[in-house]
Design a protein around this motif. Sequence first.
Motif, PDB file in Angstrom:
ATOM      1  N   ARG A   1      38.909  48.208  32.548  1.00 55.47           N
ATOM      2  CA  ARG A   1      39.248  48.193  33.980  1.00 55.47           C
ATOM      3  C   ARG A   1      40.441  47.288  34.222  1.00 55.47           C
ATOM      4  O   ARG A   1      41.306  47.592  35.066  1.00 55.47           O
ATOM      5  CB  ARG A   1      38.041  47.718  34.802  1.00 55.47           C
ATOM      6  N   ARG A   2      40.512  46.189  33.493  1.00 56.50           N
ATOM      7  CA  ARG A   2      41.654  45.288  33.600  1.00 56.50           C
ATOM      8  C   ARG A   2      42.939  46.024  33.213  1.00 56.50           C
ATOM      9  O   ARG A   2      43.954  45.925  33.907  1.00 56.50           O
ATOM     10  CB  ARG A   2      41.409  44.090  32.679  1.00 56.50           C
TER      11      ARG A   2
ATOM     12  N   LEU B   1      46.252  46.914  35.573  1.00 60.28           N
ATOM     13  CA  LEU B   1      47.641  46.608  35.209  1.00 60.28           C
ATOM     14  C   LEU B   1      48.529  47.842  35.359  1.00 60.28           C
ATOM     15  O   LEU B   1      49.649  47.760  35.884  1.00 60.28           O
ATOM     16  CB  LEU B   1      47.703  46.087  33.774  1.00 60.28           C
ATOM     17  N   CYS B   2      48.032  48.987  34.911  1.00 58.82           N
ATOM     18  CA  CYS B   2      48.787  50.237  35.048  1.00 58.82           C
ATOM     19  C   CYS B   2      49.006  50.590  36.515  1.00 58.82           C
ATOM     20  O   CYS B   2      50.100  51.029  36.909  1.00 58.82           O
ATOM     21  CB  CYS B   2      48.064  51.380  34.347  1.00 58.82           C
ATOM     22  N   GLN B   3      47.977  50.405  37.337  1.00 62.11           N
ATOM     23  CA  GLN B   3      48.096  50.706  38.761  1.00 62.11           C
ATOM     24  C   GLN B   3      49.144  49.820  39.434  1.00 62.11           C
ATOM     25  O   GLN B   3      49.926  50.290  40.263  1.00 62.11           O
ATOM     26  CB  GLN B   3      46.738  50.517  39.453  1.00 62.11           C
ATOM     27  N   ILE B   4      49.154  48.549  39.068  1.00 68.50           N
ATOM     28  CA  ILE B   4      50.117  47.622  39.664  1.00 68.50           C
ATOM     29  C   ILE B   4      51.537  47.991  39.256  1.00 68.50           C
ATOM     30  O   ILE B   4      52.464  48.010  40.086  1.00 68.50           O
ATOM     31  CB  ILE B   4      49.776  46.168  39.257  1.00 68.50           C
TER      32      ILE B   4
ATOM     33  N   ILE C   1      37.267  40.897  40.876  1.00 66.72           N
ATOM     34  CA  ILE C   1      36.810  41.700  42.018  1.00 66.72           C
ATOM     35  C   ILE C   1      36.625  43.156  41.599  1.00 66.72           C
ATOM     36  O   ILE C   1      35.623  43.798  41.931  1.00 66.72           O
ATOM     37  CB  ILE C   1      37.816  41.582  43.178  1.00 66.72           C
ATOM     38  N   ALA C   2      37.600  43.678  40.853  1.00 62.69           N
ATOM     39  CA  ALA C   2      37.536  45.081  40.419  1.00 62.69           C
ATOM     40  C   ALA C   2      36.309  45.337  39.549  1.00 62.69           C
ATOM     41  O   ALA C   2      35.747  46.445  39.561  1.00 62.69           O
ATOM     42  CB  ALA C   2      38.810  45.453  39.665  1.00 62.69           C
ATOM     43  N   CYS C   3      35.875  44.330  38.791  1.00 69.08           N
ATOM     44  CA  CYS C   3      34.747  44.489  37.870  1.00 69.08           C
ATOM     45  C   CYS C   3      33.425  43.970  38.439  1.00 69.08           C
ATOM     46  O   CYS C   3      32.382  44.076  37.773  1.00 69.08           O
ATOM     47  CB  CYS C   3      35.041  43.761  36.556  1.00 69.08           C
ATOM     48  N   GLY C   4      33.471  43.368  39.625  1.00 69.68           N
ATOM     49  CA  GLY C   4      32.258  42.763  40.170  1.00 69.68           C
ATOM     50  C   GLY C   4      31.786  41.583  39.354  1.00 69.68           C
ATOM     51  O   GLY C   4      30.582  41.314  39.261  1.00 69.68           O
ATOM     52  N   ALA C   5      32.725  40.843  38.761  1.00 70.07           N
ATOM     53  CA  ALA C   5      32.384  39.723  37.879  1.00 70.07           C
ATOM     54  C   ALA C   5      32.205  38.428  38.667  1.00 70.07           C
ATOM     55  O   ALA C   5      32.874  38.199  39.675  1.00 70.07           O
ATOM     56  CB  ALA C   5      33.478  39.534  36.826  1.00 70.07           C
TER      57      ALA C   5
END
Length: 317
Positions: free
Chosen positions: A15-16, A20-23, A299-303
């Motif tokens: 997901r990380r 990075l690709c999305q950014i 946040i993206a991973c709910g960590a």
Amino acid sequence: MSEWRPTADFTALGRRAQLLCQIRGFFAARGVLEVETPLLASAPVTDPNIEAVSAQSPSGEGLMYLQTSPEFAMKRLVAAGSGPIYQICKAFRRGERGRRHNPEFTMLEWYRPNMSLDALIDEVVAVVALAVGDADVAQMTYQQVFELHCGLNPHAASLDQLKACAMEHLDLSFDSDDRDLWLQLLMSSVVEPALNPKQISIVYDFPETQAALAKIAVNGDGQRVARRFEAFYAGMELANGYDELRDAGELVRRISDDHSRRAAAGQDLPPIDRYLLKAMAKMPECSGVAIGFDRLAMIACGAERIDEVIAFPLESV
């Protein structure tokens, strides 16, 4: 679990990588150039709240510093005519370790010549949304959030009033006559936890004394404030943005003030970045912002911990 294994699982690392690709796609679509600048610098920031990690110079003579952010070098690129730029890079800060901190972390930073601070805030919200999805956005001044959650005007309150407010909310065993220390304590320990965790909160118009490298302006009440904002989500500070200072003389004055505060606290006095001072004269009107990428990944991973989204934190290397 074996101590040699990563602390993040491969779902989180995937997901990380996706984020990075999305950014990168986000900035490519807007014509913002990705750049790289050195991790080693001859001079770090002078902010008393940030301690740089020093390193032996490759020449063997003297010290250099691992960057606490790519800010100074990126501003030199903007001054040289780069146009809008962004960078995703490693940054280092001594002594920062905890649930949301690792001394080595990943920073996303970008600079937008001739873009207003309001337009930059819109971009920050769009970048945060890549991690959080659709979310409501609330914009409030620093004064408004203090009045709402602390019951006082942070620009007008006396030192005794700030202390009394802090003592009312927190169990404290120290004292200080540093007004900004009390404001920062109230902000981090009272205001930030009270912000709605399910919305992107933008807080702007910070006190003049917390301008860092932002311009100063006069608000509607005649109060001098820093043209600066911070973005929060899920109880975390994510972004810190400025209407960038372009006055070299004012920069020297602020560095001198930082050095005085550092000397009073017994801290090292870092050298001044002479290259940045020279570049200031060529800086266009510009807004810029830094985002802690690892926190976006959390946040993206709910960590709950930064260790869940980085492969090898401090204790694993």
